[in-house]
Design a protein around this motif. Structure first.
Motif, PDB file in Angstrom:
ATOM      1  N   HIS A 196       3.466   5.825  -5.548  1.00  0.00           N
ATOM      2  CA  HIS A 196       3.659   5.893  -6.746  1.00  0.00           C
ATOM      3  C   HIS A 196       2.419   6.181  -7.478  1.00  0.00           C
ATOM      4  O   HIS A 196       2.029   5.447  -8.564  1.00  0.00           O
ATOM      5  N   LYS A 197       1.429   6.830  -6.889  1.00  0.00           N
ATOM      6  CA  LYS A 197       0.206   6.864  -7.222  1.00  0.00           C
ATOM      7  C   LYS A 197      -0.135   7.506  -8.577  1.00  0.00           C
ATOM      8  O   LYS A 197      -0.878   7.548  -9.483  1.00  0.00           O
ATOM      9  N   MET A 235       0.881  -0.986   0.002  1.00  0.00           N
ATOM     10  CA  MET A 235       0.169  -0.117  -0.041  1.00  0.00           C
ATOM     11  C   MET A 235       0.710   1.399   0.001  1.00  0.00           C
ATOM     12  O   MET A 235       0.448   2.383  -0.672  1.00  0.00           O
ATOM     13  N   SER A 236       2.089   1.430   0.650  1.00  0.00           N
ATOM     14  CA  SER A 236       2.836   2.301   0.621  1.00  0.00           C
ATOM     15  C   SER A 236       3.442   2.550  -0.496  1.00  0.00           C
ATOM     16  O   SER A 236       3.443   3.943  -1.145  1.00  0.00           O
ATOM     17  N   VAL A 239      -5.969   3.968   0.834  1.00  0.00           N
ATOM     18  CA  VAL A 239      -5.318   5.026   1.388  1.00  0.00           C
ATOM     19  C   VAL A 239      -5.762   5.181   2.898  1.00  0.00           C
ATOM     20  O   VAL A 239      -4.835   5.651   3.778  1.00  0.00           O
ATOM     21  N   ARG A 240      -6.937   5.119   3.404  1.00  0.00           N
ATOM     22  CA  ARG A 240      -7.049   5.202   4.839  1.00  0.00           C
ATOM     23  C   ARG A 240      -6.368   4.025   5.797  1.00  0.00           C
ATOM     24  O   ARG A 240      -5.814   4.750   6.910  1.00  0.00           O
ATOM     25  N   VAL A 241      -6.288   2.883   5.301  1.00  0.00           N
ATOM     26  CA  VAL A 241      -5.522   1.843   6.245  1.00  0.00           C
ATOM     27  C   VAL A 241      -4.180   2.394   5.928  1.00  0.00           C
ATOM     28  O   VAL A 241      -3.258   2.070   6.971  1.00  0.00           O
ATOM     29  N   HIS A 242      -3.642   2.732   4.845  1.00  0.00           N
ATOM     30  CA  HIS A 242      -2.178   3.050   4.957  1.00  0.00           C
ATOM     31  C   HIS A 242      -1.545   4.223   5.598  1.00  0.00           C
ATOM     32  O   HIS A 242      -0.564   3.793   6.472  1.00  0.00           O
TER      33      HIS A 242
END
Length: 158
Positions: free
Chosen positions: A62-63, A56-57, A117-120
């Motif tokens: 790299h989004k 996730m990171s 994103v929230r969990v990340h």
């Protein structure tokens, strides 16, 4: 005539087990993962695996770039079948989506969802807490030397 007194015993290696580098690295790795899990519990993200955290990171940072499964395989030095299983689970949990690429129907771009994103963000807090805790066990110079040596080992093993 064979001299029995110089013969090595069959079952005793010529080194002390606690000093074998891979064994020590594995032990430290296990302890660091325990610390990550402790902080995850405190931050209410204890159902997220460390590998999910790292993927996730990677997707978060790299989004703006197209990221595909092969990029995850290469970045984390894990096999295609392992990455496939990890990504399928992450997709079922709602952390990522796979989007088709117009120029090649076989390729699926990996996208972090809003839930991802929230969990990340919560897992990053746990990782930062772990990093600060571990770094606090050594001096600044020791941390720099440890990172230098670990990077040297990693490059030599790749």
């Amino acid at each position: 005539m064979h001299d029995e007194s110089t013969k090595q015993p069959c079952c005793n290696p010529p080194w002390e087990p606690p000093q074998v580098i891979p064994a020590q690295v594995r032990r430290v790795n296990n302890l660091i993962f325990r610390k990550i899990n402790q902080f995850h519990r405190e931050n209410n993200v204890d159902n997220v695996t460390p590998m999910h955290d790292w993927i996730m990171s990677y997707l978060y940072w790299h989004k703006n770039d197209p990221v595909y499964q092969r990029d995850i395989e290469r970045e984390f030095s894990i096999t295609r079948s392992t990455v496939t299983n990890i990504l399928q689970l992450m997709e079922r949990k709602g952390y990522i989506e796979r989007q088709s690429v117009p120029q090649d129907a076989r390729l699926k771009r990996l996208i972090l969802t809003e839930e991802g994103v929230r969990v990340h963000e919560k897992t990053m807090l746990s990782l930062h807490q772990t990093d600060e805790f571990v770094a606090g066990l050594l001096t600044e110079e020791e941390n720099a030397e440890l990172l230098r040596l670990l990077n040297k080992l990693r490059k030599g093993l790749e």
